[in-house]
Design an enzyme around this catalytic site. Structure first.
Site, PDB file in Angstrom:
ATOM      1  N   PHE A   9      -2.981   3.964   2.902  1.00 41.51           N
ATOM      2  CA  PHE A   9      -4.097   3.295   2.232  1.00 41.51           C
ATOM      3  C   PHE A   9      -3.562   2.470   1.077  1.00 41.51           C
ATOM      4  O   PHE A   9      -2.836   2.991   0.225  1.00 41.51           O
ATOM      5  CB  PHE A   9      -5.118   4.312   1.702  1.00 41.51           C
ATOM      6  CG  PHE A   9      -6.317   3.649   1.087  1.00 41.51           C
ATOM      7  CD1 PHE A   9      -7.329   3.124   1.888  1.00 41.51           C
ATOM      8  CD2 PHE A   9      -6.437   3.520  -0.291  1.00 41.51           C
ATOM      9  CE1 PHE A   9      -8.430   2.491   1.315  1.00 41.51           C
ATOM     10  CE2 PHE A   9      -7.536   2.882  -0.861  1.00 41.51           C
ATOM     11  CZ  PHE A   9      -8.537   2.368  -0.061  1.00 41.51           C
ATOM     12  N   ASP A  34       3.786   2.192  -3.228  1.00 46.35           N
ATOM     13  CA  ASP A  34       2.415   2.183  -3.726  1.00 46.35           C
ATOM     14  C   ASP A  34       2.190   3.511  -4.438  1.00 46.35           C
ATOM     15  O   ASP A  34       1.970   4.541  -3.808  1.00 46.35           O
ATOM     16  CB  ASP A  34       1.434   2.005  -2.560  1.00 46.35           C
ATOM     17  CG  ASP A  34      -0.016   2.018  -3.025  1.00 46.35           C
ATOM     18  OD1 ASP A  34      -0.277   2.408  -4.178  1.00 46.35           O
ATOM     19  OD2 ASP A  34      -0.890   1.636  -2.219  1.00 46.35           O
ATOM     20  N   LYS A  57      -5.251   3.502 -10.857  1.00 43.82           N
ATOM     21  CA  LYS A  57      -5.910   4.800 -11.037  1.00 43.82           C
ATOM     22  C   LYS A  57      -5.576   5.435 -12.404  1.00 43.82           C
ATOM     23  O   LYS A  57      -6.088   4.974 -13.406  1.00 43.82           O
ATOM     24  CB  LYS A  57      -5.592   5.725  -9.868  1.00 43.82           C
ATOM     25  CG  LYS A  57      -6.252   5.254  -8.550  1.00 43.82           C
ATOM     26  CD  LYS A  57      -6.501   6.360  -7.540  1.00 43.82           C
ATOM     27  CE  LYS A  57      -7.441   5.908  -6.439  1.00 43.82           C
ATOM     28  NZ  LYS A  57      -6.797   5.375  -5.243  1.00 43.82           N
TER      29      LYS A  57
HETATM   30  C1  LIG Z   1      -6.917   4.058  -4.555  1.00 46.43           C
HETATM   31  C2  LIG Z   1      -5.714   3.482  -3.934  1.00 46.43           C
HETATM   32  C3  LIG Z   1      -5.563   2.092  -3.807  1.00 46.43           C
HETATM   33  C4  LIG Z   1      -6.661   1.113  -4.149  1.00 46.43           C
HETATM   34  O1  LIG Z   1      -6.929   1.080  -5.520  1.00 46.43           O
HETATM   35  P1  LIG Z   1      -8.274   0.351  -6.010  1.00 46.43           P
HETATM   36  O2  LIG Z   1      -8.202   0.468  -7.503  1.00 46.43           O
HETATM   37  O3  LIG Z   1      -9.421   1.089  -5.398  1.00 46.43           O
HETATM   38  O4  LIG Z   1      -8.213  -1.048  -5.550  1.00 46.43           O
HETATM   39  C5  LIG Z   1      -4.380   1.610  -3.290  1.00 46.43           C
HETATM   40  N1  LIG Z   1      -3.381   2.437  -2.937  1.00 46.43           N
HETATM   41  C6  LIG Z   1      -3.490   3.774  -3.061  1.00 46.43           C
HETATM   42  C7  LIG Z   1      -2.334   4.637  -2.671  1.00 46.43           C
HETATM   43  C8  LIG Z   1      -4.653   4.338  -3.552  1.00 46.43           C
HETATM   44  O5  LIG Z   1      -4.771   5.669  -3.633  1.00 46.43           O
END
Ligand SMILES: *Cc1c(COP(=O)(O)O)cnc(C)c1O
Length: 406
Positions: free
Chosen positions: A141, A226, A255
């Site tokens: 994700f 990420d 986050k």
């Molecule tokens: C939450 C998340 C995202 C997306 O972040 P947003 O602030 O919702 O755009 C991308 N990568 C990972 C691993 C995430 O957990």
């Protein structure tokens, strides 16, 4: 004095909002530390942390102080000008990581969008236009923009939005042979989450990440981590790459980075950053002084041995009790994750029923998360008190007892 506020309730959501969410039946109105109160005054223990965001819980005095101080100074200047909080935060991030350059955005998706565009631009400049392929992981994700849902490995998020972004291959996570077979001199980047978050709290193996690093180097591909969910103290290290001892070329953070205030960041080296020259990429709000002031204050609290060691100790506290609950009620088969990013894997009898656990937990006064249908996820404040952990897990046990005994 402010004008009187209209009365609103959960049922208004369905009349007012685009129906892409299905929020819980209650509306939280106030929080303090790891406790939240809803409209009726009911108190809940918060193990959700705004989905791994509220890294210091609710209304932490250091963050409230930084936000109000900055609110009385200057709110926004755009990137036509720079600002002090952004430069200070960049200094802190660079001082504590592999990075030499920082780009600020407003979300995780935007940080990844910048990372992916940079990787493509770098390869284009250094190797030529044929080197544009991106390898990412099944079930990964990376956000909800069109590029990031296409890079992400979940068809349910990427299908039905017209033509796909080209040049993206998905391979199984934690499988080095799959990468060996897929990578080539056309690969510009490999992107992965060191701990897959949304799809079930699945940590990478150290040997796997070491192998990925080597394959990227051998093929002239950039390695993007990420760390939107795993970063900024969540695993008991400032970033998970430091836990693994495998350094990426580009890292995205969001986050926890803002502790509840929207901010994202892309971290990289000077040599790679060079390729996003003036005009090649940008954002209006990215690097906003309010966001950077809050994040800088969060950094000062989190990037300390006490807090990071505390995260690792609290992991053990959670894990021991969750394993006990899992065995006693036959509901969890495994408790996994790093630091305060924890997944309790549902047993066969409870597979697909993470939402039922979520609902039962809420009724007993504890907020948890799902990570897909088969995993109950915990991502609380990094400074949650042990007493709050114990009380929340008492409530969770009551919920599980009711659920499993019908
Ligand atoms: C939450 C998340 C995202 C997306 O972040 P947003 O602030 O919702 O755009 C991308 N990568 C990972 C691993 C995430 O957990």
């Amino acid at each position: 004095m402010s004008a009187p506020q209209a009365q609103v309730q959960r049922s208004d959501f369905d009349q007012l909002m685009v129906p892409n969410y299905s929020p819980a039946a209650f509306i939280p109105v106030r929080g303090q530390g790891s406790r939240v109160w809803d409209q009726s005054g009911r108190e809940l223990v918060d193990f959700a942390g705004g989905i791994a965001v509220n890294s210091l819980g609710h209304c932490h005095p250091a963050l409230v102080g930084a936000l109000t101080e900055q609110a009385n100074k200057i709110w926004h200047v755009s990137n036509v000008f720079t600002n002090e909080p952004a430069l200070r935060l960049a200094q802190k991030l660079i001082g504590a990581t592999f990075a030499e350059r920082v780009f600020f955005a407003n979300s995780g998706a935007e940080a990844n969008e910048a990372a992916l565009k940079l990787a493509r631009r770098y390869a284009h400049d250094v190797y030529g236009p044929e080197k544009f392929e991106i390898i990412s992981m099944v079930n990964s994700f990376h956000g909800r923009t069109l590029f990031t849902v296409n890079v992400g490995g979940q068809a349910k998020y990427s299908d039905g939005f017209g033509p796909k972004v080209q040049g993206i291959t998905h391979i199984p996570f934690n499988d080095l042979d799959a990468l060996k077979a897929a990578i080539s001199d056309k690969t510009c980047a490999v992107i992965l989450e060191p701990v897959q978050g949304e799809s079930g709290v699945l940590p990478a193996d150290k040997a796997y990440l070491e192998g990925v690093r080597k394959l990227c180097d051998d093929n002239g591909a950039l390695l993007i981590f990420d760390e939107v969910q795993s970063g900024f103290g969540r695993t008991g290290h400032l970033y998970a790459y430091q836990h693994y001892g495998v350094t990426p070329d580009i890292l995205s953070s969001a986050k926890s980075l803002g502790g509840g205030f929207p901010i994202g960041a892309m971290l990289t080296t000077a040599k790679i950053a060079e390729h996003l020259v003036v005009g090649t990429h940008g954002t209006t709000y990215g690097g906003n002084p309010l966001a950077c002031a809050v994040s800088g204050a969060a950094f000062d609290v989190i990037n300390t041995p006490e807090v990071l060691e505390g995260v690792r100790a609290k992991h053990e506290r959670f894990k021991a009790r969750l394993e006990k609950i899992g065995q006693e009620y036959g509901i969890f088969t495994q408790v996994r994750g790093l630091g305060l990013l924890i997944g309790a894997v549902l047993s066969d009898a409870w597979k697909g029923k993470a939402k039922d656990v979520f609902n039962a937990a809420e009724k007993e006064g504890v907020m948890v998360l799902q990570a897909g249908p088969d995993v109950v996820r915990f991502a609380p404040s990094l400074v949650i008190a042990d007493a709050d952990i114990d009380e929340g897990l008492d409530r969770l046990e009551r919920a599980v007892a009711k659920l499993t005994r019908g």
